[in-house]
Structures are given as structure tokens and as C-alpha cells.
Enzyme design. Sequence first.
Site, PDB file in Angstrom:
ATOM      1  N   GLU A  41      83.117 -75.212  22.391  1.00 32.03           N
ATOM      2  CA  GLU A  41      81.797 -75.400  23.286  1.00 32.03           C
ATOM      3  C   GLU A  41      80.914 -74.928  22.436  1.00 32.03           C
ATOM      4  OE1 GLU A  41      79.883 -73.740  27.192  1.00 32.03           O
ATOM      5  OE2 GLU A  41      81.820 -73.257  26.932  1.00 32.03           O
ATOM      6  N   LYS A 107      77.149 -81.001  29.690  1.00 32.61           N
ATOM      7  CA  LYS A 107      77.795 -80.025  30.754  1.00 32.61           C
ATOM      8  C   LYS A 107      77.293 -80.173  32.015  1.00 32.61           C
ATOM      9  CE  LYS A 107      79.394 -75.561  31.038  1.00 32.61           C
ATOM     10  NZ  LYS A 107      79.561 -74.020  30.159  1.00 32.61           N
ATOM     11  N   CYS A 147      84.026 -76.474  29.312  1.00 29.59           N
ATOM     12  CA  CYS A 147      84.064 -75.079  29.999  1.00 29.59           C
ATOM     13  C   CYS A 147      84.324 -75.183  31.590  1.00 29.59           C
ATOM     14  CB  CYS A 147      83.380 -73.978  29.312  1.00 29.59           C
ATOM     15  SG  CYS A 147      84.051 -72.347  29.417  1.00 29.59           S
TER      16      CYS A 147
END
Length: 539
Positions: A41, A107, A147
Site C-alpha cells: 500500500e 480503497k 489493507c
Amino acid sequence: MKIALSQINTTVGALEKNRDKILDYYKQALDLGAELVVFPELAITGYPPQDLLHQGGFVENNIAILEEIAHKSRQPILLGFVNQKNGNLFNSAALCTQGRVIYTYDKMLLPTYDVFDESRYFEAGSLPGVAEIEISAKKIKIGIEICEDLWDDDYGNKVTELLEQAEVDLIVNISASPYHDGRLLDRCGLIERKVNKLKIPFIYCNLVGAQDELIFDGQSLAFNNSGQLIGQGKGFKEDLIIVDPENGKKVDIKLKSRPEKLYQALCLGVKDYFSKTGHKEAVLGLSGGIDSSLAACIAVDALGAENVHGISMPSKYSSGHSKRDALALAHNLGLDFSVIQIENTVKSFEKDLYSFFKNTIPSSAEENIQARIRGILLMAFANKFNWMVLSTGNKTETALGYCTLYGDMNGGLAVISDLSKKDVYVLANWVNENSGKSRIPENSISKPPSAELKENQIDPFNYEVVSPLVSALIEDNISAQELIEGGAQKELVEDLVQRIRINEFKRRQAPPGLRVTSKAFGMGRRYPIVNQFRQKINK
């Protein structure tokens, strides 16, 4: 299909350096036959970039570097970057191949708890990440997560389930997940449960390295569609892991002992803090006690003995054994060692204050003069020789305010500030057992702890009892009432709660500390200094 998990150590803001590392690992992966190369990330910017995102040119430069990397891509490469659309920023992943960016994903789940504050900077993505690539004349549909998308149980958007509904062939999660005790098993268990349900191979590529308070442990993971672990990255080290989700063999998870993981995390934290801030040498006070001894051990293993300077600064209250223990530690570790007697300096202060203090009862005011003189001396060495002072206080004492502002709290980095006093003993014993000799003098471990600021002084706490209670209050957020109902002494718990509450002003002025527990003092624990709330405790 061969997939490379490139578990790299990035530096926040070092965009060109991060680019060069990405390209280097990309080349290594291709040389090993990788057909998809995965990076963590925000690999281009480093994690977390925080308010650098508002610096002029930062986001634009990170996008330009993504284009450079894409231009050099042949086989598919997946990596994290900061995307910008219509004035909004996104924590994104880019899939590049054949010289261009072919897909980006934003994300969806932005963590805003503990050390995370992503909603301050980023907008959440609205669509799951589904991209198609061709490998060896075969089309592969990849589901992309970043994540927190994995930790979707407490969110309305079930990101992994959305990827299942899109009928992806493989899920890849790029992460910057900070270490704390027990985190590897948390991740492993969560991924295994999801794969057992979805029957889709899962790749998890995690960041490694340290950034300010945060330590990233790596330990990337790969699972086949049967929920079997087929690959694991090293802990606390950069690594390149090649896996084949279709033909990979089951491997056993590598688990280190808890003390070993804590120690390696702290060593990495110190090493990266120094290298990434441009410092090389450390200095710390060596009292002969267990806290400074453990901190010195960590510093030597992180930086090399030649870069660590220990200074003993005894006063008239310093015991003979403490002086001998400090000398023995320095000899065992091979570090540079000096002694500065502070008794005459203390007398000079006492003389200057005599007319003001003469009709008062001696208190911590007089005792702390010694600690502050030591702090001044250490800072003088740091300023003169461009060393960094390491603070050596532990979490239990910091929680209770049993530390001296502008004295033993001085420093550029607090090495063991997230270790309870109990864990300090655990790690000190582990250091000696692991090395097969007493690197830390046995007397430093076995003797009663003391600040030695007055005659026959020992610490006013039974740490065997107090240390777990403080950890329960801070890390587990257990209420005072629950502790008392569980058998803890009411008066003791009330005293601990009060001490923790009133000493926030000290902790706010402490140097940054390395986070190794689920709740550390620092960016993840934000309590007001002015705080008149009292927990209600039944009589």
C-alpha cells in the site's frame, strides 16, 4: 501463475528512492520468472504520508513517478499510490503492464481509529477493484483490496464478498499494516476464514520497516483456494516471495516467540528511525538499571556498538553496584563508555536554591535536580557530536508519571516506552538466554528497581501487581470497576487511574516512542490534558 510479493521498506516522502527500490525489486522478480509483481500500500509515497499530502507538488510528483514505473513495466505490476480526481485524493492501487497504467482501484474502507486517520485525507472508493490481465495467453480476473478492505466485518461494505460476486480468480490485498503483539495470527486467521468460505486464492503483501512511531512487520502471506498457507514473508526484513496459487505446496506458518518478535520490532524501529532521519550515533544514560540496560542492548543491535555511547552520571546516592553494573553492561556490549560525576553540579544547584528552599521539606523538587542535570549533560553531548539521545523509560512508569520532565524523559526517541515493566524483565531475560551469556548483568535484572535520587530509595510500586493492571487499563480499556470486581485492590486501582489521568501533560512532551502493543501512548491515544472526568467506582 508465478506471483511475486515484494515486501519492501519504503520511506515517507522519498519518492525517487521508493521508485528505485520498486524497480529494483520488480527486475529481481521478473528474473525469477514472476508473471505478476505485487507491492505494498502507498509504496510510492511511503505510509502514512499524513499532511505531506497537502504539500504543493507531492501528489503530482507521486503520480508522475507512477507513470515512470508504468512506462518500464512488461509483466503486470500492482502497487499503491495516491490518486487525485476532481480535487479529491484517494488511497489507490495501480495495475500496470506493457508500458502503461491499465487499471486503478480506490480503497473502499478507510480506517479512522487508533493510529489511523485516513478519512482526514482520502475519499472512499465506491466500486470494488476488479481487473483483468492476460498471463501466458490466459485471462485472469484479479480482485484488488487495500489493507482495511480485508477487515470488513465491522463495515457495511463487505469488500471481499463483492469480489466473490464479481467471480474473480484471485484476490490480492496490498497492505501497510502496523505491527503489534499478536497481529500476525490475527491476519492469518482472518484470511484463512475468508478463503475457506470463498474458495479463492488470496495474496497479502505487507509493508516492512518503521515510520516514526509505527513499525511494519512484513510477514506477507499467500493462500491457495483450499485455505492452505503456501508462502510467508520474513518478519521485520525486506523479502521477495515467489508463490504459485495453483501449484504451491502447503507450508507451516513461521512463528517466533513473543519476546523475539518484540525485540526484533524495536531493533527495526531504532534502526529505521536513525537511518531515515539521517542520524548515525546514539547516546544514553547508563544507570546500571534494567531499563537503560535493555535500551542499550537494542541500540547496539540496531546501530552497531561503535555507534552507541553510554554515559554513567552517578550522584552521591548512586550505589556501588549500580556503577559496577553500568560498567559491566558497557563491557559486555562493547560500546563507548564514559563517567561524569554530578555531585558537585548538584551541590551548586542546591546552593543557589538554598535561600528559597531552606524552610521547606525536601521533596521530588530536590530529587529531580539530579535527573535534569543528567538530561542536560546528555543533550550537550548530542548537540556537540550530532548524536541522538535515547530515552529509556518504560510504559508502566510513563503511564504513572514516574519519570522526570526535562530529565530522564529527554531524548529524540523513546526506545522502550511501549513495553510494560513486566515485559522489560521478559525481554532482558530473553536477551541473555538468546545470546547464551549475560549481556545484561544479572544484578541489573534481579535487584529491586530504584531511581536512586535519595538515600535507600526503591521504586514505590510492586510491578508484578501494578504492571498488568496498567496494561489492562491502557491497552485493554478495562474499567476500574471491572478490575476491582476481578479481585484487584480498590485503593490501588483508584490510585493508578488517578496517576494515569493527571500525567497526560508529561506524556504529551515525551519523545516519540516505538509502538509494539495494540494501544501505545502517542498518535493512537488522544486524551485531553485538561480532563476532569472521574470513573465511577461502586463502594
